[in-house]
Design an enzyme around this catalytic site. Sequence first.
Site, PDB file in Angstrom:
ATOM      1  N   SER A 200      -8.421   1.323   5.189  1.00 30.14           N
ATOM      2  CA  SER A 200      -7.077   1.848   5.462  1.00 30.14           C
ATOM      3  C   SER A 200      -6.819   1.995   6.957  1.00 30.14           C
ATOM      4  CB  SER A 200      -6.887   3.207   4.776  1.00 30.14           C
ATOM      5  OG  SER A 200      -6.895   3.049   3.381  1.00 30.14           O
TER       6      SER A 200
ATOM      7  N   LYS B 291       1.016   9.530  -5.326  1.00 29.93           N
ATOM      8  CA  LYS B 291      -0.338   9.032  -5.079  1.00 29.93           C
ATOM      9  C   LYS B 291      -1.419  10.068  -5.387  1.00 29.93           C
ATOM     10  CE  LYS B 291      -3.155   7.403  -1.168  1.00 29.93           C
ATOM     11  NZ  LYS B 291      -3.111   6.841   0.195  1.00 29.93           N
TER      12      LYS B 291
ATOM     13  N   LYS C 225      -5.123  -5.811   3.855  1.00 29.84           N
ATOM     14  CA  LYS C 225      -6.129  -4.749   3.687  1.00 29.84           C
ATOM     15  C   LYS C 225      -7.052  -5.083   2.510  1.00 29.84           C
ATOM     16  CE  LYS C 225      -6.082  -0.047   1.942  1.00 29.84           C
ATOM     17  NZ  LYS C 225      -5.447   1.272   2.000  1.00 29.84           N
TER      18      LYS C 225
ATOM     19  N   CYS D 145      -6.331   3.816  -3.273  1.00 27.22           N
ATOM     20  CA  CYS D 145      -6.445   2.448  -2.742  1.00 27.22           C
ATOM     21  C   CYS D 145      -7.629   1.635  -3.281  1.00 27.22           C
ATOM     22  CB  CYS D 145      -6.534   2.509  -1.228  1.00 27.22           C
ATOM     23  SG  CYS D 145      -5.083   3.230  -0.444  1.00 27.22           S
TER      24      CYS D 145
ATOM     25  N   ASP E 273      -0.257  -0.639  -4.817  1.00 27.04           N
ATOM     26  CA  ASP E 273      -1.571  -0.187  -5.276  1.00 27.04           C
ATOM     27  C   ASP E 273      -1.534   1.194  -5.913  1.00 27.04           C
ATOM     28  OD1 ASP E 273      -1.156   1.231  -2.872  1.00 27.04           O
ATOM     29  OD2 ASP E 273      -3.285   1.216  -2.360  1.00 27.04           O
ATOM     30  N   ASN E 274      -0.589   2.021  -5.450  1.00 29.88           N
ATOM     31  CA  ASN E 274      -0.455   3.385  -6.020  1.00 29.88           C
ATOM     32  C   ASN E 274       0.883   3.927  -5.557  1.00 29.88           C
ATOM     33  OD1 ASN E 274      -2.820   3.789  -3.590  1.00 29.88           O
ATOM     34  ND2 ASN E 274      -0.936   4.976  -3.362  1.00 29.88           N
TER      35      ASN E 274
ATOM     36  N   HIS F 280     -10.522  -3.242   1.610  1.00 28.42           N
ATOM     37  CA  HIS F 280     -10.891  -1.911   1.107  1.00 28.42           C
ATOM     38  C   HIS F 280     -11.803  -1.922  -0.115  1.00 28.42           C
ATOM     39  CE1 HIS F 280      -9.392   2.524   1.447  1.00 28.42           C
ATOM     40  NE2 HIS F 280     -10.668   2.341   1.768  1.00 28.42           N
TER      41      HIS F 280
ATOM     42  N   ARG G 234      -7.552  -1.632  -6.153  1.00 25.13           N
ATOM     43  CA  ARG G 234      -7.851  -3.013  -5.766  1.00 25.13           C
ATOM     44  C   ARG G 234      -9.019  -3.564  -6.585  1.00 25.13           C
ATOM     45  NH1 ARG G 234      -5.042  -3.093  -0.538  1.00 25.13           N
ATOM     46  NH2 ARG G 234      -3.971  -1.111  -0.792  1.00 25.13           N
TER      47      ARG G 234
ATOM     48  N   HIS H 113       1.395   2.262   4.145  1.00 25.61           N
ATOM     49  CA  HIS H 113       0.447   3.365   4.298  1.00 25.61           C
ATOM     50  C   HIS H 113       0.596   3.957   5.703  1.00 25.61           C
ATOM     51  CE1 HIS H 113      -3.494   5.358   4.504  1.00 25.61           C
ATOM     52  NE2 HIS H 113      -3.687   5.105   3.209  1.00 25.61           N
TER      53      HIS H 113
ATOM     54  N   ASP I 208       0.840  -1.201   0.000  1.00 27.54           N
ATOM     55  CA  ASP I 208       0.000   0.000   0.000  1.00 27.54           C
ATOM     56  C   ASP I 208       0.875   1.252   0.000  1.00 27.54           C
ATOM     57  OD1 ASP I 208      -2.090   1.745   0.199  1.00 27.54           O
ATOM     58  OD2 ASP I 208      -2.999   0.830   1.969  1.00 27.54           O
ATOM     59  N   ASP I 209       0.779   2.025  -1.067  1.00 24.56           N
ATOM     60  CA  ASP I 209       1.457   3.330  -1.160  1.00 24.56           C
ATOM     61  C   ASP I 209       2.974   3.234  -1.303  1.00 24.56           C
ATOM     62  OD1 ASP I 209      -1.111   4.239  -0.754  1.00 24.56           O
ATOM     63  OD2 ASP I 209      -0.623   5.572   0.915  1.00 24.56           O
TER      64      ASP I 209
HETATM   65 MG    MG Z   1      -2.755   2.978  -1.403  1.00 26.66          MG
END
Ligand code: MG
Length: 444
Positions: free
Chosen positions: A157, A291, A132, A79, A270-271, A134, A83, A218, A39-40
């Site tokens: 998150s 992001k 996660k 996010c 994811d980003n 989401h 996904r 994240h 994540d991130d």
């Molecule tokens: Mg993310």
Amino acid sequence: MRPASLFIVFIVICHLELGLPSSCRAETSTPNFIIIFIDDMGYGDLGCYGNTTTRTPNIDRMAAEGLRFTSFYTSCPVCTPSRAGLLTGRYPIRSGLTRVLFPSSKDGIEDKEWTLAEGLKERGYSTACIGKWHLGHLPEFLPTRHGFDSYFGIPYSNDMDLVQRAEPPLPLMRNEAIIEQPANQDTLTRRYTEEAVGFIEAQKDQPFFLYLAHTMVHVPLHVSPEFKGHSASGLYGDVVEEIDWSVGQILAALERLHLDEKTLVVFTSDNGPWLIMKDHGGSAGPLRNGKGTTFEGGVREPGIFRWKGTIAPNRVTDEPAVNLDLFPTFLLLSGGTLPENPVLDGEDIRGILLGNGHRASQNFFFFHRENLQAYRSGDWKLKRASVEKTVNEPDLLPTMLFHISDDISEKNNLADKFPDRVKQMEQEMQAFEASLGDLPPGKR
Ligand code: MG
């Protein structure tokens, strides 16, 4: 869930159809799949992508033992939609999952969506989601209702526990029950890893799909005590180094269980990095912004594929691909066929993985919420004029055209120099928008 009328008529794909080397055929008919989804994490956070401070020897080894993409994209730079794209193989605009969901959200992934987990379950795979989710935290939206046999993780998150927004303490769930609240975030990376290794060990004799979607990196950043002060790059580096440890544990389990040649492992994010978090956010390396934007820093991610004995080691490819592609590629590798309906946006990238072919289309569309904002076609990228508040950019961004193959940092706007190309690409964007037809409303 998939409408009965749309069932895959599965076939046993002959190995020659896969184009696999003959020495690999016996092992590759039904590979296991592991997606390690961070994540991130930024494009510049890993040693194998040029980071010289944070140590990531296990991820770097994974890259050395397989294929590393230099142009692997996410389907959306935040996010929830990222996904949705990954698990449906469709641009998030098609499912309405275009925005980040919150604990107050009543929406989530609908039954009519057909997920990668559901597709692989039809092929006889055991499926687990760890980490996660989401895609909706209410019962009907949880992983166990969308193709996963089991779930262990947080439903949204890890910063969504704000008292001022009346959000509850962060829940940790097993299947559909909350087992800890607030979740002890310091232990999440370690516990996810232990769960993942346990799942692999339990499923070692049958095909499995493990979706390991880490809560980190994240914010708020959390790390096990053993990794506090572990890196030379502060808390963010500590968290990345614990993720790297986790990858090492997964790879070691595969080796110990003799599953290396039966398992395709994918590592991606994811980003891009959340730049407003400064030293608690990651690095986009040479890419512009991060992001939440459709600059490369938001949408271009680490992308590493390892499958010993099938994917040749030490390969780096500049061929672009996107996380939407995992859906059709995995289904085909599992021996399934692709549905005519619903429309998939992802494409088969087995040719890139095996080194004997290409992605059929070189077109990639990048949305910000419901708005198509940027478009890469081959060597070129067009970014429409937009008004957005993001770091290090003016609020009013003009139309931008980049020769993205030569200018990954998006420094040289060539829109004035090539107006015909701008016009042509804008027309192609409009044609794609028109092709989407009636769309569901965006979910909140
Ligand atoms: Mg993310």
